[in-house]
Each structure stands twice: as C-alpha cells, then as structure tokens.
Design an enzyme around this catalytic site. Structure first.
Site, PDB file in Angstrom:
ATOM      1  N   GLU A   1      32.375 -13.330  -8.159  1.00 61.88           N
ATOM      2  CA  GLU A   1      33.498 -14.240  -8.402  1.00 61.88           C
ATOM      3  C   GLU A   1      34.095 -14.048  -9.783  1.00 61.88           C
ATOM      4  O   GLU A   1      35.309 -14.182  -9.978  1.00 61.88           O
ATOM      5  CB  GLU A   1      33.020 -15.689  -8.239  1.00 61.88           C
ATOM      6  CG  GLU A   1      34.143 -16.732  -8.270  1.00 61.88           C
ATOM      7  CD  GLU A   1      34.520 -17.205  -9.669  1.00 61.88           C
ATOM      8  OE1 GLU A   1      35.596 -17.797  -9.825  1.00 61.88           O
ATOM      9  OE2 GLU A   1      33.728 -16.965 -10.617  1.00 61.88           O
ATOM     10  N   GLU A   2      33.252 -13.710 -10.755  1.00 60.41           N
ATOM     11  CA  GLU A   2      33.715 -13.630 -12.135  1.00 60.41           C
ATOM     12  C   GLU A   2      34.574 -12.401 -12.422  1.00 60.41           C
ATOM     13  O   GLU A   2      35.181 -12.306 -13.493  1.00 60.41           O
ATOM     14  CB  GLU A   2      32.518 -13.653 -13.097  1.00 60.41           C
ATOM     15  CG  GLU A   2      31.697 -14.935 -13.061  1.00 60.41           C
ATOM     16  CD  GLU A   2      32.434 -16.119 -13.668  1.00 60.41           C
ATOM     17  OE1 GLU A   2      33.593 -15.961 -14.083  1.00 60.41           O
ATOM     18  OE2 GLU A   2      31.833 -17.208 -13.723  1.00 60.41           O
TER      19      GLU A   2
ATOM     20  N   ASP B   1      28.289 -22.807 -14.812  1.00 58.92           N
ATOM     21  CA  ASP B   1      29.149 -21.927 -14.022  1.00 58.92           C
ATOM     22  C   ASP B   1      28.350 -20.781 -13.426  1.00 58.92           C
ATOM     23  O   ASP B   1      28.216 -19.729 -14.042  1.00 58.92           O
ATOM     24  CB  ASP B   1      30.272 -21.403 -14.919  1.00 58.92           C
ATOM     25  CG  ASP B   1      31.373 -20.675 -14.175  1.00 58.92           C
ATOM     26  OD1 ASP B   1      31.365 -20.690 -12.933  1.00 58.92           O
ATOM     27  OD2 ASP B   1      32.234 -20.087 -14.851  1.00 58.92           O
TER      28      ASP B   1
END
Length: 401
Positions: free
Chosen positions: A185-186, A151
């Site tokens: 994004e996280e 990820d």
C-alpha cells in the site's frame, strides 16, 4: 536465563498498561468479568497481537515474515486463510534495489469463516510499512511506539479483535465478513490492485487507516512520477567537455514546485512534494544522470489534467527530460460517512480505496493520528487501540443491518 533490564522493563510496562486498563477504565467489574463479558476479546490478547505485528520489520517489499505470522494467527483462530501471491516486479526500482526480493515471498491474505470466500462485508488494511524500521516500545504505561503501530498495524489488530468479538457473541455468521490484508500500500497499492483478480464483490468495504477514530468522508487524490535527466560526464574542471544532469534537472523541479494547481473547499490546496533527489557520483565529476521523485496530492481535478500541466511546464524548460509515471493516479476520493455516532474528517493522504474495484460502500476508520505516521515518533495510545475495536464493530453492524 535472567531477563535483561530492558526486557524486564518492557514486561513491567506492558503489565502496568493492563493493570491501569482493568482498574481505571473498568473499576466496576473484575478482570475476569471484563475478559469474558459479552464475548469480548481479552485486552491482553489484543495488545499481544498488536505487539507481535509491530515487532516484524515489514517495509514494503519485505512483508513475507509478518504475512506468515498473520496467516498462522488467523488459522489458529478458526479462519479459513488463502494467500494470493503478489509479484515483486511491480515494486519501484529503489525498493527492488534495497530488498532481497529473490528471497521475499509477498502475498495478500484473504481470511473468512466457513468454506466460501464470498461475504457481504470486507474488512481490510495493509501490513507493509514505510522505512526505516523502529522497534516496538511501551512508554508512560499508556503509549505504544514503533514503526507500524499507527500505520497500519493498529488497524489490523483492532479489526481482527472486532470480528472475533462479533463472531463469539453470535452477531455474525459464515458469509458475513471477510478479511483482506494486503502488501504494497505504501508504494502505490500493487497488493490491492492484485486483489481485484480474486473476482469477489462485497456490499461494503471497511478500510483501516489512522483517522483519529473518526470516519473519513473523503481523501485527496494522488499523482506521482519520477523525472530523469541524462547529461554527459566529464572532469568538473572542464565543464565545457560535458553537460550536468543536475543542472538540467534543477530548473525543471523549480518549475514543478511553482505550478498553480486547483484547490477545493472540501480538500483545500493541491500540494506538491519533491520527495527524493539523486544525481552525480562526486563533486569533481560532471553529473551524467540525475532524477527526482515527486508526489502531488490533488484537492481537485483529475490525475490526467495534472499530468498534462506538468508535461506542458517541463516542455518549456527542457524537452530532453524523461518521465516515468508509475501509476495512473486518481482524483479526490469520496468515502461514505453515514453511520451515526462518529465524528467525520477529511484526510490528505492516499489509501487503497480507489485501487479496489467494485460498487461497494466504502468506509475509512482507524486508531491513531496520521500526523505521527511515517515519523520517528510514530505511536498511539492503548485507549485508542481499544476504542477502535468498538468502532469497527459498530461499522460492521451498520453494514450488515
């Protein structure tokens, strides 16, 4: 200088991986044929790119080093590269406190062939990771471990290899495909939201996240917030002299945890996670402040309706509590899954898909399993990484045709 035992062992393991790939999976051809046949990118180059990306610690807020490396890599492979600055002030306060943001140059990367950024297909993923950092490691000659292996640096490496192969084989030309690799994004997607300022549009966007090599047909919605309590400090031996913020916060969190939120056949149950709590300074001091961060994965309904349910429940507990809604959130997300030859899956995590505005088709695909992402055992297999290259090529071909 002699290699250390650890460094020598890492090198030996990587060589073993390559040997197994060339002999077992491709016993009918020689290594040189495999490297050059049909415009294929070398397996070794793919593994090296993936390794180099993972070796950079790029926890959200600290993406500049991996961003610089990736931009240089793409320029070195004849892509035009544009950097789009992303303001660090959009990060959450807990990240701002832990990172030296004054020295951090955060930016998205837009890359394309030729002179124009306009393209029919966008291929995108993110270069930030969750904490903590875990170093790159090869195990059992077939597994790659480390933070971001799954990820989502596995997606980034496989996407780049796929486009390189299609370009080398002459299947795509200038104006067909562009890359967009984003930060943040996280922690809510500030990088992808900033990308909307590029004022570009695409027919199709292919997003990279771990899907076990399946096409995702949708994912749950996401709604997050911070709840704060303000009490009055004092000596714990004389509790009537103050008011504990912790004691104010705990009943509110219990009420949130017991909320009955909507479910659906496709996405299952809406889930609540009280992910982080903090309050007080010492056991013998009445806590003056307390806070908690909550994430809700929506299986049905809208973020606005969920917000109202949360606020109504807390109003019955203590109207003095304060809320910080970091983003508007979103309901369940439909994703296209109409390309033949792929199994489909529904995922419970959130992505940058709803943060990119436009009327494009949307696909979500990538190597590795979300079940090991964000963990101390994050890893994927070499076979999955190689298979993902072919998967991305098939999606790009379908989008162009």
């Amino acid at each position: 200088m002699l290699l250390s035992i650890s460094a020598w062992y890492q090198t030996w393991l990587l060589a073993s991986v390559l040997l197994i790939l060339f002999t077992a999976a491709n016993a009918h051809v020689g290594p040189q044929q495999l490297l050059n046949n049909g415009g294929r990118v070398s397996s070794k180059k793919l593994l090296q790119l993936h390794r180099d990306l993972v070796k950079f610690e790029s926890i959200t807020g600290n993406e500049d080093a991996v961003g610089r490396y990736l931009a240089d890599y793409l320029r070195g492979h004849n892509f035009t590269v544009e950097k789009q600055s992303v303001d660090s002030s959009t990060l959450g306060e807990e990240i701002s406190a832990s990172q030296d943001l004054a020295k951090s140059d955060r930016f998205n990367i837009l890359a394309y062939s030729g002179s124009s950024p306009k393209s029919r297909v966008l291929v995108s993923s993110h270069i930030d990771t969750v904490p903590p950092f875990w170093p790159y490691e090869v195990r059992n000659s077939k597994e790659i471990w480390g933070r971001g292996t799954v990820d989502a640096k596995g997606c980034v490496a496989a996407q780049i290899a796929a486009v390189q192969e299609l370009r080398t084989s002459g299947e795509i030309n200038d104006g067909d495909v562009a890359f967009l690799f984003v930060v943040g994004e996280e922690t809510g997607g500030d990088g992808m939201r900033k990308a909307n300022d590029l004022n570009l549009s695409w027919e199709t966007a292919i997003f990279g996240e771990p899907t076990d090599l399946k096409l995702a047909s949708g994912h749950k919605g996401n709604f997050g917030f911070r709840i704060r309590a303000k009490g009055k400090a004092g000596h714990s031996g004389y509790p009537w002299l103050g008011e504990s913020a912790n004691s104010m916060l705990i009943p509110a969190l219990a009420a949130i945890d017991k909320l009955e939120l909507p479910s659906s056949h496709k996405y299952g149950n809406t889930t609540i996670n009280i992910g982080r709590m903090e309050g007080g300074v010492a056991a013998n001091v009445i806590a003056e402040t307390a806070s908690a961060q909550v994430a809700i994965r929506l299986a049905s309904g809208t973020a606005q309706n969920t917000k109202k349910m949360v606020l109504d429940a807390i109003a019955k507990i203590d109207k003095r509590l304060e809320f910080d809604f970091s983003s508007e959130g979103y309901g369940p997300v439909y994703i296209d899954s109409d390309v033949e030859g792929f199994e489909t899956i529904v995922v419970n995590y959130g992505t940058d898909i709803p943060n990119l505005k436009g009327h494009h088709k949307r696909y979500l695909y990538g190597p590795g399993s979300i079940l090991v992402a964000h963990s101390d055992h994050e890893h994927l297999t070499v076979d999955d990484l190689l298979t993902a290259v072919d998967g991305y090529k098939r999606l790009i071909r379908a989008a162009l045709n």
